[in-house]
Design a protein around this motif. Structure first.
Motif, short mmCIF file in Angstrom:
data_model
loop_
_atom_site.label_atom_id
_atom_site.label_comp_id
_atom_site.label_asym_id
_atom_site.label_seq_id
_atom_site.Cartn_x
_atom_site.Cartn_y
_atom_site.Cartn_z
N PRO A 179 0.81 -1.23 0.00
CA PRO A 179 0.00 0.00 0.00
C PRO A 179 0.84 1.27 0.00
N SER A 180 1.95 1.28 0.75
CA SER A 180 2.79 2.46 0.80
C SER A 180 3.41 2.74 -0.55
N ARG A 181 3.96 1.71 -1.19
CA ARG A 181 4.63 1.90 -2.47
C ARG A 181 3.63 2.23 -3.58
N ILE A 191 -6.44 6.39 -0.02
CA ILE A 191 -7.86 6.65 -0.26
C ILE A 191 -8.14 6.80 -1.75
N GLN A 192 -7.10 7.17 -2.52
CA GLN A 192 -7.25 7.31 -3.97
C GLN A 192 -6.92 6.02 -4.70
N THR A 193 -5.87 5.30 -4.26
CA THR A 193 -5.47 4.06 -4.94
C THR A 193 -6.37 2.89 -4.57
N LYS A 194 -7.00 2.95 -3.39
CA LYS A 194 -7.80 1.85 -2.85
C LYS A 194 -6.95 0.60 -2.62
N VAL A 195 -5.67 0.80 -2.34
CA VAL A 195 -4.76 -0.31 -2.09
C VAL A 195 -4.46 -0.36 -0.60
N HIS A 201 -3.82 -3.07 -6.75
CA HIS A 201 -2.78 -2.12 -7.12
C HIS A 201 -3.43 -0.97 -7.88
N PHE A 202 -2.69 0.14 -7.98
CA PHE A 202 -3.29 1.38 -8.46
C PHE A 202 -3.67 1.33 -9.94
N PRO A 232 6.75 -5.86 -5.73
CA PRO A 232 6.76 -6.88 -6.78
C PRO A 232 5.35 -7.36 -7.13
N GLY A 233 5.00 -7.26 -8.41
CA GLY A 233 3.70 -7.72 -8.89
C GLY A 233 2.57 -6.73 -8.72
N LEU A 234 2.81 -5.63 -8.02
CA LEU A 234 1.74 -4.67 -7.72
C LEU A 234 2.22 -3.25 -8.02
N PRO A 235 2.09 -2.75 -9.23
CA PRO A 235 1.46 -3.35 -10.40
C PRO A 235 2.36 -4.37 -11.08
N PRO A 236 1.81 -5.11 -12.06
CA PRO A 236 2.59 -6.15 -12.73
C PRO A 236 3.83 -5.58 -13.41
N ASN A 237 4.87 -6.39 -13.42
CA ASN A 237 6.10 -6.07 -14.14
C ASN A 237 6.69 -4.71 -13.72
#
Length: 646
Positions: A179-181, A191-195, A201-202, A232-237
């Motif tokens: 969530p932090s990254r 609150i904007q990314t919902k992560v 992921h965003f 890693p993986g959040l977001p992909p690649n």
């Protein structure tokens, strides 16, 4: 079942489906009219990575599993059908749409749902400054010169602090890696990314958002990353071509190597099962942070050779667990009995149980109101300090390269951590709280064009979400316009422009009146496993709506793989110059927002005379219930609710 055109809106997930308390029901979509669900389109003998899944359901064939993924629309990007599992159909979000070749599966990916490619970059601004962005995992502000922790051996970060500006009141938005990254690497708040976990992921809600490195890429910079920057993986690649340049020549590399694990190989001491720390022979083992530094150096050299401004992101793992580093870094700190333990190893007086965080497993078998033995705490602290010093040595390699390349005067260096870490204070280890030690982070920026900031520290509030607008303004890069969701941070550049040699210190609220952090709590965790106990029925116990058995609020899950639509509580914290105020509320799983009318816990801690360097003197007693603080609580409660516009 109803046809796809007649599906009901499922507000829980924001997509077209129907929902049952017992299981997820998606209206039937025939595979016969979907070219993507014909066997010729399948990845036979292939599983998609099982990092996370949107859901798993029963289907009788791979074609039916594919059709269910298609019906789930943007929430499902890939699917895996495994006849050896029950249920056999696994629907994957973006975070798991990566092949992981195993022979027992059949899979498919809907490539048209992958975020669109980025626009072509613009020319770099005239006199553009390079940016070296270093982010470290799990680092509290345990540094010598920067934060007055004189027992620490951090010579390279000491030098950076002597040449840069140290923000002593800097905070993350969520004390948890993903969530932090997702927050600071996208420039948006949770609150904007919902992560809020390792599930989302965003890019799922912001497929065209301009990311932190993507902003520089779009403005003609060479951008590259190494190590752990995005989770890693959040977001992909690691966000692929939307953030990074020329990935075919300079691929993104983030690896753990054989030195990064504590194993029963005679190279100890330490723990052999999910090892927490161990002394390694640096001549026998390699470390992932070595590789990260190597690639960072390689990328900077390539950019300088090409005479291209660069944004290079470097993510070091240490001091993340396990604290597996070469023995000489342990030797820097002598015997464990010489390590100072925390002054307040007990839980804060009056703390609501939900605010506490337990760590299972070897090393930190923490229990409610039962502190670890002092000698165990001292050994753990020594190992953490050794890992910090190891990381410092890698930072030195990278900074020395900036000097050697002759670009020091043209390069802005930013050094931060994704969140802090508790080392026995308040009877807690790890992150995953909204206490000061979990959310406060080191934050150092060296800008060669602002000599009035060199060798200084400031009390001005800063947040990780401020990094993107701050470094853009300092480097002369315009911020993106026409974003679907605006950036969540504020540029700190005016601090650099205001401070001059010999100028007076600036107040904490010079840029912003407060900082914001939050953290979720869940009754269940990965794969539905229960947390807490079913023994307590007294104070601090609550009954989950999903499970009629009582659970202890002080022993809840960390929500590792729980999507935003299935959280149970949210802690919301606001830090103002004199106070930290926190509220804990049940989570509305439909609106994805706190239930403001119900309070599970409230906290108020004094930070009078807090210079931003002590780990022991604050947040030891919750004074929210004191009559004398009634007006303060009311004022901060109003400010908190305005600051979190759910």
């Amino acid at each position: 079942m109803a046809s796809p055109s007649l599906r009901n809106v499922c507000v829980i997930f924001g997509l077209t489906c129907s929902f049952s308390v017992l299981h997820w029901v998606i209206p039937e979509v025939s595979a016969s009219n979907l070219p993507q669900c014909m066997p010729a389109s399948f990845l036979n003998g292939t599983c998609l990575a099982d990092w996370s899944e949107y859901t798993s359901i029963n289907t009788s064939s791979a074609s039916e599993c594919c059709a269910e993924c298609f019906a789930a629309e943007d929430k499902c990007v890939g699917w895996t059908f495994n006849v050896g599992q029950v249920p056999p159909c696994h629907l994957r979000p973006y975070s798991s749409a990566n092949p992981n070749f195993k022979k027992e599966c059949t899979s498919g990916i809907f490539h048209q749902r992958v975020p669109p490619p980025p626009p072509p970059p613009k020319p770099a601004p005239p006199n553009a400054k390079n940016v070296l962005f270093i982010v470290v995992d799990d680092l509290r502000p345990n540094l010598n010169v920067a934060y007055d922790h004189t027992f620490m051996h951090t010579p390279n970060l000491d030098k950076l602090a002597e040449e840069g500006l140290v923000f002593r009141n800097a905070y993350c938005q969520y004390a948890y890696c993903a969530p932090s990254r997702n927050s600071f690497m996208s420039g948006r708040r949770p609150i904007q990314t919902k992560v809020y976990s390792f599930t989302d992921h965003f890019r799922e809600i912001g497929p065209t958002w301009t990311s932190f490195p993507g902003l520089f890429k779009d403005n003609g910079y060479f951008t590259s990353g190494a190590g752990k920057t995005f989770h890693p993986g959040l977001p992909p690649n690691y966000d692929g071509a939307r953030s990074w340049s020329n990935l075919s020549t300079y691929p993104y590399v983030n690896q753990y190597l054989n030195g990064d694990h504590c194993k029963p190989d005679g190279d100890g001491p330490g723990y052999s099962t999910w090892g927490r720390w161990c002394m390694r022979d640096g001549t026998k083992f390699q470390f992932g942070d070595d590789l990260t530094a190597n690639n960072t150096i390689l990328h900077m050299k390539a950019a300088v050779t090409a005479k291209t401004p660069f944004f290079v992101a470097c993510g070091f793992h240490r001091p993340h667990l396990p604290w597996s580093v070469p023995k000489p870094f342990f030797d820097l700190y002598g015997n464990p009995e010489n390590i100072a333990p925390p002054l307040h190893p007990q839980t804060p007086v009056g703390m609501p149980p939900i605010a506490w965080h337990a760590v299972p497993g070897p090393g930190f078998p923490t229990q409610w109101n039962v502190s670890l033995p002092t000698n165990s705490t001292q050994a753990n602290r020594l190992a953490y300090y050794a890992a910090v010093s190891f990381m410092d040595s890698q930072v030195g390699r990278v900074l020395d390269t900036v000097d050697a390349l002759g670009v020091k005067e043209d390069t802005i260096v930013a050094f931060v951590a994704d969140h802090g870490w508790q080392l026995g204070e308040h009877n807690m280890y790890g992150k995953m709280t909204v206490f000061e030690m979990a959310v406060r982070v080191p934050f150092i920026i060296r800008d060669p064009t602002h000599p009035g900031t060199h060798g200084r520290h400031t009390a001005v509030f800063a947040e990780l979400v401020d990094l993107m607008p701050t470094l853009a303004e300092l480097a002369g890069v315009p911020l993106p316009t026409n974003e679907t969701v605006p950036l969540g941070g504020t540029s700190l550049a005016k601090v650099f422009k205001t401070l001059t040699p010999g100028s007076d210190p600036l107040p904490m609220d010079f840029v912003k009146p407060y900082t914001l952090s939050q953290h979720a709590r869940c009754w269940k965790d990965t794969h539905g496993a229960k947390c807490g106990t079913t023994m307590s029925t007294g104070s601090g116990s609550m009954t989950s709506l999903e499970d009629p058995q009582p659970h202890d609020l002080h022993n809840m899950c960390d929500c590792h793989f729980v999507p935003a639509s299935d959280l149970d509580f949210m802690g919301l914290s606001i830090r103002v110059p004199r106070w930290r105020y926190t509220e804990w509320h049940p989570w509305n799983k439909t609106a994805l927002a706190p239930v403001w009318g119900t309070m599970t816990g409230v906290e108020l801690y004094s930070h009078d005379n807090d210079a931003g360097t002590s780990f022991d003197d604050y947040e030891n007693q919750n004074v929210a219930g004191d009559t004398a603080n009634k007006d303060i609580v009311a004022s901060l409660a109003k400010e908190l609710r305005n600051a979190f516009p759910y």
